[in-house]
Scaffold this active site. Structure first.
Site, PDB file in Angstrom:
ATOM      1  CG  ASP A  44      40.636  45.908  38.698  1.00 29.67           C
ATOM      2  OD1 ASP A  44      39.676  45.034  38.861  1.00 29.67           O
ATOM      3  OD2 ASP A  44      40.691  46.750  39.411  1.00 29.67           O
ATOM      4  CD  GLU A  55      39.455  45.651  46.788  1.00 23.39           C
ATOM      5  OE1 GLU A  55      39.952  44.784  46.466  1.00 23.39           O
ATOM      6  OE2 GLU A  55      39.040  46.579  46.182  1.00 23.39           O
ATOM      7  CB  THR A  62      40.269  34.888  44.337  1.00 23.85           C
ATOM      8  OG1 THR A  62      40.094  34.982  43.119  1.00 23.85           O
ATOM      9  CG2 THR A  62      41.629  34.798  44.926  1.00 23.85           C
ATOM     10  NE  ARG A  63      32.218  37.897  45.608  1.00 23.46           N
ATOM     11  CZ  ARG A  63      31.102  37.795  46.400  1.00 23.46           C
ATOM     12  NH1 ARG A  63      31.394  36.641  47.247  1.00 23.46           N
ATOM     13  NH2 ARG A  63      30.099  37.910  46.382  1.00 23.46           N
ATOM     14  CE1 TYR A  64      37.382  39.507  37.807  1.00 19.13           C
ATOM     15  CE2 TYR A  64      39.248  37.811  37.443  1.00 19.13           C
ATOM     16  CZ  TYR A  64      38.427  38.856  36.879  1.00 19.13           C
ATOM     17  OH  TYR A  64      38.746  39.109  35.732  1.00 19.13           O
ATOM     18  CE  LYS A  94      37.601  49.144  25.351  1.00 14.88           C
ATOM     19  NZ  LYS A  94      36.574  50.090  26.101  1.00 14.88           N
ATOM     20  CG  ASP A 141      46.633  53.307  44.804  1.00 15.78           C
ATOM     21  OD1 ASP A 141      47.391  52.241  44.746  1.00 15.78           O
ATOM     22  OD2 ASP A 141      46.803  54.137  43.771  1.00 15.78           O
TER      23      ASP A 141
HETATM   24  C1  LIG Z   1      39.424  41.873  39.522  1.00 14.94           C
HETATM   25  S1  LIG Z   1      39.364  42.207  41.266  1.00 14.94           S
HETATM   26  C2  LIG Z   1      40.026  40.722  42.062  1.00 14.94           C
HETATM   27  C3  LIG Z   1      39.841  40.758  43.408  1.00 14.94           C
HETATM   28  C4  LIG Z   1      40.412  39.382  44.200  1.00 14.94           C
HETATM   29  N1  LIG Z   1      42.049  39.531  44.067  1.00 14.94           N
HETATM   30  C5  LIG Z   1      39.834  38.160  43.802  1.00 14.94           C
HETATM   31  O1  LIG Z   1      40.484  37.542  42.899  1.00 14.94           O
HETATM   32  O2  LIG Z   1      38.636  37.812  44.057  1.00 14.94           O
HETATM   33  C6  LIG Z   1      40.764  43.562  41.344  1.00 14.94           C
HETATM   34  C7  LIG Z   1      40.740  44.018  42.829  1.00 14.94           C
HETATM   35  O3  LIG Z   1      41.733  44.994  42.863  1.00 14.94           O
HETATM   36  C8  LIG Z   1      41.396  46.341  43.557  1.00 14.94           C
HETATM   37  N2  LIG Z   1      42.477  47.107  43.141  1.00 14.94           N
HETATM   38  C9  LIG Z   1      42.381  47.919  41.966  1.00 14.94           C
HETATM   39  N3  LIG Z   1      43.531  48.725  41.873  1.00 14.94           N
HETATM   40  C10 LIG Z   1      44.086  48.562  43.314  1.00 14.94           C
HETATM   41  C11 LIG Z   1      45.132  49.281  43.978  1.00 14.94           C
HETATM   42  N4  LIG Z   1      45.901  50.398  43.274  1.00 14.94           N
HETATM   43  N5  LIG Z   1      45.304  48.977  45.244  1.00 14.94           N
HETATM   44  C12 LIG Z   1      44.412  47.899  46.111  1.00 14.94           C
HETATM   45  N6  LIG Z   1      43.736  47.381  45.084  1.00 14.94           N
HETATM   46  C13 LIG Z   1      43.229  47.742  43.880  1.00 14.94           C
HETATM   47  C14 LIG Z   1      39.987  46.272  42.936  1.00 14.94           C
HETATM   48  O4  LIG Z   1      39.148  47.206  43.849  1.00 14.94           O
HETATM   49  C15 LIG Z   1      39.190  44.921  43.027  1.00 14.94           C
HETATM   50  O5  LIG Z   1      38.631  44.565  43.882  1.00 14.94           O
END
Ligand SMILES: C[S@@+](CC[C@H](N)C(=O)[O-])C[C@H]1O[C@@H](n2cnc3c(N)ncnc32)[C@H](O)[C@@H]1O
Length: 227
Positions: A133, A84, A207-209, A137, A111
């Site tokens: 994420d 994360e 999950t939180r999201y 779009k 990443d």
């Molecule tokens: C929409 S959030 C969902 C977080 C968590 N999985 C939840 O369901 O609560 C997506 C997460 O993926 C992380 N993220 C985005 N690109 C990433 C990458 N290349 N490697 C690791 N994490 C990444 C973002 O920082 C973000 O916290």
């Protein structure tokens, strides 16, 4: 694989100001749990990272880490690596780790693809990509984490029979996941009836999201097996 382990990250790395307790956890606990990627072409020595763990599981984008730490509590003999880059999420995860006292979690705060490139072949028994994420779009779809190349890379890393879990509540990411992951030749989608992807499996806490229901749609839970 991303070439030369280059970082291509979208989204925020830092949000609102951290509290003093969170800063303290980042200073003291995080250095003890951080996974360091070795220089290429070396691969991570997972036995050195986890000692006698039965299996290694990976969670990509753990957000605030509730799911990661829940799985670690339920599976004390498994080593979990959580990736994360969002530092406020990492700080929240550290608080969960401290509260629960789990010792089988390691963190990578960048990443996930940089870490994946450094993992040995067939080293993972499970991988989670939960509510990545959505990038709804069309011109941003290339930013989605679920892509052919990341699925190919995960296929390299996963043992035969290993499970890949995907979740989304975004109405355009669901068909995308089906088109990219469920039909990928390295994986078998484990769904026989709609309830298999509509209903939450018992060992899959929200999950939180997901609890915030940002997209306002019912989530789907996709389980695939590495062939
Ligand atoms: C929409 S959030 C969902 C977080 C968590 N999985 C939840 O369901 O609560 C997506 C997460 O993926 C992380 N993220 C985005 N690109 C990433 C990458 N290349 N490697 C690791 N994490 C990444 C973002 O920082 C973000 O916290």
């Amino acid at each position: 694989m991303i070439e030369g382990r280059q970082r291509t990250l979208y989204g925020r790395r830092r949000g609102k100001k951290l509290r003093a307790g969170q800063e303290a956890l980042l200073d003291t606990l995080l250095p003890r749990l951080l996974v360091k990627v070795p220089p290429e072409p070396q691969k991570l020595d997972l036995a050195a990272v986890f000692g006698g763990a039965r299996d290694i599981w990976l969670e990509v984008g753990f957000g605030a880490g509730e799911h990661l730490v829940w799985q670690a509590e339920q599976h004390a003999d498994v080593g979990l690596i959580g990736c994360e880059p969002f530092i406020n999420g990492v700080a929240k995860c550290l608080a969960h780790i401290e509260r629960t006292g789990v010792t089988n979690v390691r963190l990578f705060n960048d990443d996930a693809r940089l870490l994946m490139a450094a993992l040995p072949e067939q080293s993972l028994a499970r991988a989670f990509i939960l509510f990545p994420d959505p990038w709804p779009k069309t011109r941003h779809h290339k930013r989605r984490f679920v892509q052919r190349d990341t699925l190919d890379e995960l296929a390299r890393l996963m043992k035969p029979g290993a499970e890949l879990r995907l979740a989304t509540d975004d109405p355009s990411y669901l068909p995308w996941m089906v088109e990219h992951a469920c039909v990928h030749p390295a994986y078998d989608w484990q769904a026989e009836r709609p309830a298999d992807w509509r209903d939450r499996p018992a060992d899959w806490p929200p999950t939180r999201y997901e609890q915030k229901m940002l997209a306002g749609h019912k989530p789907v839970f996709l389980r695939l097996r590495r062939r």
